[in-house]
Design a protein around this motif. Sequence first.
Motif, PDB file in Angstrom:
ATOM      1  N   ALA A  14      14.999   1.038  22.145  1.00  0.00           N
ATOM      2  CA  ALA A  14      15.009   0.924  20.685  1.00  0.00           C
ATOM      3  C   ALA A  14      13.595   0.559  20.247  1.00  0.00           C
ATOM      4  O   ALA A  14      12.813   0.052  21.059  1.00  0.00           O
ATOM      5  CB  ALA A  14      16.000  -0.143  20.238  1.00  0.00           C
ATOM      6  N   ALA A  15      13.255   0.844  18.992  1.00  0.00           N
ATOM      7  CA  ALA A  15      11.877   0.616  18.557  1.00  0.00           C
ATOM      8  C   ALA A  15      11.808   0.275  17.076  1.00  0.00           C
ATOM      9  O   ALA A  15      12.764   0.486  16.330  1.00  0.00           O
ATOM     10  CB  ALA A  15      11.038   1.857  18.830  1.00  0.00           C
ATOM     11  N   HIS A  16      10.649  -0.249  16.688  1.00  0.00           N
ATOM     12  CA  HIS A  16      10.390  -0.501  15.272  1.00  0.00           C
ATOM     13  C   HIS A  16       8.923  -0.204  14.984  1.00  0.00           C
ATOM     14  O   HIS A  16       8.103  -0.124  15.897  1.00  0.00           O
ATOM     15  CB  HIS A  16      10.747  -1.936  14.877  1.00  0.00           C
ATOM     16  CG  HIS A  16       9.823  -2.960  15.458  1.00  0.00           C
ATOM     17  ND1 HIS A  16       9.984  -3.443  16.730  1.00  0.00           N
ATOM     18  CD2 HIS A  16       8.724  -3.565  14.964  1.00  0.00           C
ATOM     19  CE1 HIS A  16       9.023  -4.318  16.980  1.00  0.00           C
ATOM     20  NE2 HIS A  16       8.242  -4.412  15.916  1.00  0.00           N
ATOM     21  N   GLY A  17       8.638  -0.019  13.703  1.00  0.00           N
ATOM     22  CA  GLY A  17       7.271   0.268  13.280  1.00  0.00           C
ATOM     23  C   GLY A  17       7.054  -0.164  11.837  1.00  0.00           C
ATOM     24  O   GLY A  17       8.006  -0.498  11.123  1.00  0.00           O
ATOM     25  N   PRO A  18       5.813  -0.159  11.386  1.00  0.00           N
ATOM     26  CA  PRO A  18       5.500  -0.627  10.043  1.00  0.00           C
ATOM     27  C   PRO A  18       5.804   0.404   8.952  1.00  0.00           C
ATOM     28  O   PRO A  18       5.722   1.602   9.179  1.00  0.00           O
ATOM     29  CB  PRO A  18       3.989  -0.867  10.115  1.00  0.00           C
ATOM     30  CG  PRO A  18       3.515   0.122  11.131  1.00  0.00           C
ATOM     31  CD  PRO A  18       4.615   0.225  12.142  1.00  0.00           C
ATOM     32  N   ILE A  19       6.171  -0.088   7.781  1.00  0.00           N
ATOM     33  CA  ILE A  19       6.334   0.795   6.615  1.00  0.00           C
ATOM     34  C   ILE A  19       5.478   0.305   5.452  1.00  0.00           C
ATOM     35  O   ILE A  19       5.627   0.764   4.326  1.00  0.00           O
ATOM     36  CB  ILE A  19       7.810   0.942   6.180  1.00  0.00           C
ATOM     37  CG1 ILE A  19       8.410  -0.405   5.808  1.00  0.00           C
ATOM     38  CG2 ILE A  19       8.619   1.661   7.220  1.00  0.00           C
ATOM     39  CD1 ILE A  19       9.723  -0.296   5.066  1.00  0.00           C
ATOM     40  N   ARG A  20       4.590  -0.632   5.721  1.00  0.00           N
ATOM     41  CA  ARG A  20       3.739  -1.221   4.680  1.00  0.00           C
ATOM     42  C   ARG A  20       2.939  -0.150   3.928  1.00  0.00           C
ATOM     43  O   ARG A  20       2.853  -0.164   2.702  1.00  0.00           O
ATOM     44  CB  ARG A  20       2.806  -2.240   5.311  1.00  0.00           C
ATOM     45  CG  ARG A  20       1.982  -3.000   4.324  1.00  0.00           C
ATOM     46  CD  ARG A  20       1.422  -4.198   4.991  1.00  0.00           C
ATOM     47  NE  ARG A  20       2.616  -4.886   5.476  1.00  0.00           N
ATOM     48  CZ  ARG A  20       2.709  -6.149   5.814  1.00  0.00           C
ATOM     49  NH1 ARG A  20       1.698  -6.877   5.769  1.00  0.00           N
ATOM     50  NH2 ARG A  20       3.819  -6.697   6.210  1.00  0.00           N
ATOM     51  N   ALA A  21       2.350   0.799   4.665  1.00  0.00           N
ATOM     52  CA  ALA A  21       1.550   1.855   4.021  1.00  0.00           C
ATOM     53  C   ALA A  21       2.419   2.737   3.131  1.00  0.00           C
ATOM     54  O   ALA A  21       2.003   3.134   2.045  1.00  0.00           O
ATOM     55  CB  ALA A  21       0.856   2.702   5.080  1.00  0.00           C
ATOM     56  N   LEU A  22       3.626   3.036   3.566  1.00  0.00           N
ATOM     57  CA  LEU A  22       4.552   3.842   2.767  1.00  0.00           C
ATOM     58  C   LEU A  22       4.883   3.132   1.457  1.00  0.00           C
ATOM     59  O   LEU A  22       4.862   3.737   0.387  1.00  0.00           O
ATOM     60  CB  LEU A  22       5.830   4.111   3.570  1.00  0.00           C
ATOM     61  CG  LEU A  22       6.889   4.954   2.876  1.00  0.00           C
ATOM     62  CD1 LEU A  22       6.514   6.420   2.971  1.00  0.00           C
ATOM     63  CD2 LEU A  22       8.239   4.724   3.493  1.00  0.00           C
ATOM     64  N   ILE A  23       5.152   1.846   1.540  1.00  0.00           N
ATOM     65  CA  ILE A  23       5.507   1.061   0.359  1.00  0.00           C
ATOM     66  C   ILE A  23       4.343   1.011  -0.629  1.00  0.00           C
ATOM     67  O   ILE A  23       4.529   1.208  -1.829  1.00  0.00           O
ATOM     68  CB  ILE A  23       5.953  -0.358   0.776  1.00  0.00           C
ATOM     69  CG1 ILE A  23       7.307  -0.268   1.484  1.00  0.00           C
ATOM     70  CG2 ILE A  23       6.037  -1.291  -0.420  1.00  0.00           C
ATOM     71  CD1 ILE A  23       7.754  -1.541   2.155  1.00  0.00           C
ATOM     72  N   SER A  24       3.136   0.772  -0.125  1.00  0.00           N
ATOM     73  CA  SER A  24       1.991   0.657  -1.035  1.00  0.00           C
ATOM     74  C   SER A  24       1.539   2.011  -1.580  1.00  0.00           C
ATOM     75  O   SER A  24       1.178   2.118  -2.749  1.00  0.00           O
ATOM     76  CB  SER A  24       0.835  -0.060  -0.352  1.00  0.00           C
ATOM     77  OG  SER A  24       0.370   0.674   0.746  1.00  0.00           O
ATOM     78  N   THR A  25       1.568   3.053  -0.764  1.00  0.00           N
ATOM     79  CA  THR A  25       1.128   4.379  -1.202  1.00  0.00           C
ATOM     80  C   THR A  25       1.989   4.921  -2.335  1.00  0.00           C
ATOM     81  O   THR A  25       1.482   5.497  -3.295  1.00  0.00           O
ATOM     82  CB  THR A  25       1.138   5.373  -0.024  1.00  0.00           C
ATOM     83  OG1 THR A  25       0.273   4.886   0.992  1.00  0.00           O
ATOM     84  CG2 THR A  25       0.696   6.756  -0.456  1.00  0.00           C
ATOM     85  N   PHE A  26       3.303   4.731  -2.217  1.00  0.00           N
ATOM     86  CA  PHE A  26       4.222   5.291  -3.206  1.00  0.00           C
ATOM     87  C   PHE A  26       4.736   4.246  -4.199  1.00  0.00           C
ATOM     88  O   PHE A  26       5.668   4.520  -4.953  1.00  0.00           O
ATOM     89  CB  PHE A  26       5.393   5.989  -2.507  1.00  0.00           C
ATOM     90  CG  PHE A  26       4.965   7.205  -1.736  1.00  0.00           C
ATOM     91  CD1 PHE A  26       4.719   8.404  -2.380  1.00  0.00           C
ATOM     92  CD2 PHE A  26       4.781   7.138  -0.366  1.00  0.00           C
ATOM     93  CE1 PHE A  26       4.313   9.516  -1.679  1.00  0.00           C
ATOM     94  CE2 PHE A  26       4.370   8.255   0.351  1.00  0.00           C
ATOM     95  CZ  PHE A  26       4.139   9.446  -0.311  1.00  0.00           C
ATOM     96  N   ALA A  27       4.132   3.050  -4.203  1.00  0.00           N
ATOM     97  CA  ALA A  27       4.504   1.960  -5.120  1.00  0.00           C
ATOM     98  C   ALA A  27       6.010   1.703  -5.109  1.00  0.00           C
ATOM     99  O   ALA A  27       6.661   1.615  -6.155  1.00  0.00           O
ATOM    100  CB  ALA A  27       4.014   2.264  -6.536  1.00  0.00           C
ATOM    101  N   LEU A  28       6.568   1.586  -3.890  1.00  0.00           N
ATOM    102  CA  LEU A  28       7.992   1.335  -3.731  1.00  0.00           C
ATOM    103  C   LEU A  28       8.255  -0.162  -3.674  1.00  0.00           C
ATOM    104  O   LEU A  28       7.376  -0.945  -3.317  1.00  0.00           O
ATOM    105  CB  LEU A  28       8.495   1.992  -2.444  1.00  0.00           C
ATOM    106  CG  LEU A  28       8.269   3.489  -2.333  1.00  0.00           C
ATOM    107  CD1 LEU A  28       8.629   3.979  -0.943  1.00  0.00           C
ATOM    108  CD2 LEU A  28       9.078   4.227  -3.376  1.00  0.00           C
ATOM    109  N   LYS A  29       9.459  -0.562  -3.993  1.00  0.00           N
ATOM    110  CA  LYS A  29       9.852  -1.959  -3.880  1.00  0.00           C
ATOM    111  C   LYS A  29      10.565  -2.124  -2.540  1.00  0.00           C
ATOM    112  O   LYS A  29      11.591  -1.484  -2.287  1.00  0.00           O
ATOM    113  CB  LYS A  29      10.777  -2.369  -5.022  1.00  0.00           C
ATOM    114  CG  LYS A  29      10.075  -2.381  -6.358  1.00  0.00           C
ATOM    115  CD  LYS A  29      11.024  -2.846  -7.428  1.00  0.00           C
ATOM    116  CE  LYS A  29      10.313  -2.848  -8.774  1.00  0.00           C
ATOM    117  NZ  LYS A  29      11.232  -3.204  -9.843  1.00  0.00           N
TER     118      LYS A  29
END
Length: 106
Positions: free
Chosen positions: A82-97
Motif C-alpha cells: 500500500a502507498a501514499h503520496g502528497p496532494i499539496r501541489a494539486l490543492i494549491s494549483t487548482f485552489a481546492l479546499k
Amino acid sequence: MAMISVKKGARNSAPKVTINGKAKTISFSSGFFRAHGINPNVVKFFREGYDPDTREIGIEFLQKPDKNGEALKLNFTKAGNAAHGPIRALISTFALKAEDLSGVYE
C-alpha cells in the motif's frame, strides 16, 4: 507486468483511496493496487490532475519520473503493498479546499 506474489498471512483489503485533508496526502490500499492490476514492485511514482468541470481527480501511475517534473514519489508501507503520496501541489494549483476532498473513496 510482473507477477505480484502473495505473502503468507496476507489479508484481502477493499480497493479504496483515502484523501487526508489535514496531512494533504492521498493513500492507496493494497486492494486498490490489486483490483487495478498495478504492481507495487514496479510502480514508484504517480502524476495527478484535476478536471474542474467534472470535479474529478485523475491519477496516472509511473515506473520512473517523467521528463516534465510532474511525477510525485509514492511512499510505500513497510510491507510494500500500500502507498501514499502528497496532494499539496494539486490543492494549491487548482485552489481546492482540502476539507472538501477529505474522505474514503471506493
